[in-house]
Design an enzyme around this catalytic site. Structure first.
Site, PDB file in Angstrom:
ATOM      1  N   HIS A   1       0.874  -1.182   0.000  1.00 13.18           N
ATOM      2  CA  HIS A   1       0.000   0.000   0.000  1.00 13.18           C
ATOM      3  C   HIS A   1       0.910   1.231   0.000  1.00 13.18           C
ATOM      4  O   HIS A   1       1.986   1.202   0.589  1.00 13.18           O
ATOM      5  CB  HIS A   1      -0.812   0.162   1.286  1.00 13.18           C
ATOM      6  CG  HIS A   1      -1.648  -0.983   1.742  1.00 13.18           C
ATOM      7  ND1 HIS A   1      -1.170  -2.039   2.456  1.00 13.18           N
ATOM      8  CD2 HIS A   1      -2.986  -1.171   1.639  1.00 13.18           C
ATOM      9  CE1 HIS A   1      -2.166  -2.852   2.764  1.00 13.18           C
ATOM     10  NE2 HIS A   1      -3.272  -2.360   2.277  1.00 13.18           N
TER      11      HIS A   1
ATOM     12  N   ASP B   1       2.359   2.062   3.410  1.00 17.46           N
ATOM     13  CA  ASP B   1       3.355   1.158   4.023  1.00 17.46           C
ATOM     14  C   ASP B   1       4.775   1.629   3.783  1.00 17.46           C
ATOM     15  O   ASP B   1       5.682   1.293   4.532  1.00 17.46           O
ATOM     16  CB  ASP B   1       3.324  -0.245   3.392  1.00 17.46           C
ATOM     17  CG  ASP B   1       1.963  -0.869   3.400  1.00 17.46           C
ATOM     18  OD1 ASP B   1       1.192  -0.552   4.312  1.00 17.46           O
ATOM     19  OD2 ASP B   1       1.691  -1.669   2.498  1.00 17.46           O
TER      20      ASP B   1
HETATM   21  C1  XUL Z   1      -7.099  -6.375   5.637  1.00 18.27           C
HETATM   22  C2  XUL Z   1      -6.464  -6.855   4.419  1.00 18.27           C
HETATM   23  C3  XUL Z   1      -5.676  -5.842   3.662  1.00 18.27           C
HETATM   24  C4  XUL Z   1      -5.753  -5.996   2.180  1.00 18.27           C
HETATM   25  C5  XUL Z   1      -5.068  -4.902   1.405  1.00 18.27           C
HETATM   26  O1  XUL Z   1      -7.858  -7.307   6.294  1.00 18.27           O
HETATM   27  O2  XUL Z   1      -6.551  -8.005   4.092  1.00 18.27           O
HETATM   28  O3  XUL Z   1      -4.369  -5.917   4.113  1.00 18.27           O
HETATM   29  O4  XUL Z   1      -5.215  -7.195   1.754  1.00 18.27           O
HETATM   30  O5  XUL Z   1      -5.514  -3.638   1.775  1.00 18.27           O
END
Ligand code: XUL
Ligand code: CO
Length: 434
Positions: free
Chosen positions: A99, A102
């Site tokens: 993300h 991150d």
């Molecule tokens: C949260 C989750 C996230 C997604 C990406 O439960 O799974 O980490 O994979 O935003």
């Protein structure tokens, strides 16, 4: 080289008889399984957030991990990128996922945050020239900052929708520039806490509009990867609009987007929805929207999303069966959306988590492949449905009316005889291949 993983050698396949804890015992990337390299079946990815951004907190206490990049701004973000690629290289990991939030600290404005993320993305691009690790998918974090507490695309405040659009535009472009295979939208807070303050249909319309804008922009910039929605029933929102695969498909159909978007199915999210992982895979397969997988597991006693590494091959054989029958995951892969426990402080623990997870996936893949090659299982299930091949049954599907069918029941004295579903036989059969 940083000294974070000091003294740890690259993880290699050593086979089941090796006693080395930091070796692959079953994951042998070049081994052929049903005519395809194991690595190409699994397409494993490390998740940046769990391994490098998560601090080890729980509801009763904060950070347990002591990472040298925590709290160090952009300098820390650059160090974190170095360590991340060192881990990918040590594990020989073909993919990673991240993300925006991150990889770089948030700035005072969207422009500042985007600039920080862009700087690290450029570092990734450079590292990817010498590392073999590719981007499985990128995504934007539209759930951590308090501005998103009432949702992103479904927020009652249009300025939040706009801000989220600004974040996603950049992450989609970065994902494209880094050669990402997919772009994921996880609607962390696309849902509601209480109906008392919520206009459900308006929020769904806004979510669909947002998704349409993402699809349009992806086309405009030439991104040919898959756009994925990741279903989850609750947590953090009490009710999330992307509850499970069937709900997501209903949403996509309602807005005419079912050909544009697939799903990223997470094991732990399937459990939270009251389903098995293989149920979610089977539904996605049935609707033609199986895109990718977030590999993890939940603690079966605690009932929340614990994001642990997979550790039970037996559980995953039926899942791989669905994936193989789907013809694989295409652009997708297995992202380890999994984190080590908060007491697992050592850098080596990050490697143990991934090594174990990959070995478990390899065993499950081989089990499912053997089950399919043996053929008894498929034959047994096909036999259960064999009646549908008769002309009378086909006529019911194609030409007969309800009245025609009723008349035939009377005329031919149709009188169905119940037959065993053979569940125990099938369970035992599958266990032979675990
Ligand atoms: C949260 C989750 C996230 C997604 C990406 O439960 O799974 O980490 O994979 O935003
Ligand atoms: Co996930």
């Amino acid at each position: 080289m940083t000294d974070f993983f000091k003294g740890i050698s690259p993880v290699k396949f050593e086979g089941p008889s090796s006693a080395s804890p930091l070796a692959y015992h079953h994951y042998n990337k070049d081994e052929m399984v049903l005519g395809k390299r194991m690595e190409d079946h699994i397409r494993p990815a490390a998740a940046y957030w769990h391994s490098f951004a998560w601090e080890g907190g729980d509801p009763f206490g904060g950070r347990t991990f002591d990472r040298p990049w925590f709290g160090k701004g952009m300098e820390g973000a650059r160090l974190k990128a170095d360590v991340a690629f060192e881990m990918f290289d040590l594990l020989d990991m073909p993919f990673f996922c991240f993300h925006d939030a991150d990889v770089a600290p948030e700035g005072a404005t969207l422009a500042e945050s985007n600039k920080n993320v862009r700087e690290i993305a450029d570092i990734f691009a450079k590292k990817m020239q010498t590392s073999r690790t590719r981007l499985l998918w990128g995504t934007a974090n539209l759930f951590s900052n308090r501005r998103y507490m009432s949702g992103a695309a479904t927020n009652p405040d249009p300025d939040v929708f706009a801000y989220a659009a600004g974040q996603v535009k950049q992450m989609l472009e970065i994902t494209h520039q880094l050669g990402g295979s997919n772009y994921v939208l996880w609607g962390g807070r696309e849902g509601y806490e209480t109906l008392l303050n919520t206009k459900v249909r308006d929020e769904l319309d806004h979510a669909a509009r947002f998704l349409t804008l993402v699809i349009e922009h992806a086309k405009k910039i030439g991104f040919t990867g898959t756009i994925l929605i990741e279903p989850k029933p609750q947590e953090p929102s009490k009710h999330q609009y992307d509850y499970d695969v069937a709900t997501v498909y209903g949403f996509l159909k309602t807005y005419g987007l079912e050909k544009e978007v697939k799903v990223n199915i997470e094991v732990g999210h399937a459990f939270l929805a009251g389903h098995s992982f293989e149920h979610e895979l089977a539904m996605a397969r049935a609707f033609g929207i199986l895109g990718s997988v977030d590999a993890n597991r939940n603690d079966l006693q605690s009932g929340w999303d614990t994001d642990q590494f997979p550790n039970n091959p037996a559980e995953l054989v039926p899942a791989f069966y669905q994936i193989l029958k789907n013809g694989g995951l295409g652009n997708g892969g297995f992202n380890f959306d999994a984190k080590v426990r908060r007491q697992s402080l050592d850098p080596a623990d990050l490697l143990h988590g991934h090594v174990g997870g990959l070995d478990v996936l390899a065993r499950a893949l081989k089990g499912a492949a053997a089950l399919i090659s043996d053929g008894t299982y498929d034959k047994t299930v096909d036999a259960r449905y064999a009646g549908w091949q008769t002309p009378a049954a086909q006529a019911m599907l194609k030409s007969e009316s309800l009245a025609d069918i009723a008349a035939r029941v009377d005329k031919e004295n149709v009188n169905p005889q119940p037959r065993s579903g053979q569940q125990e036989y099938l369970e035992n059969l599958i266990n032979r291949f675990v």
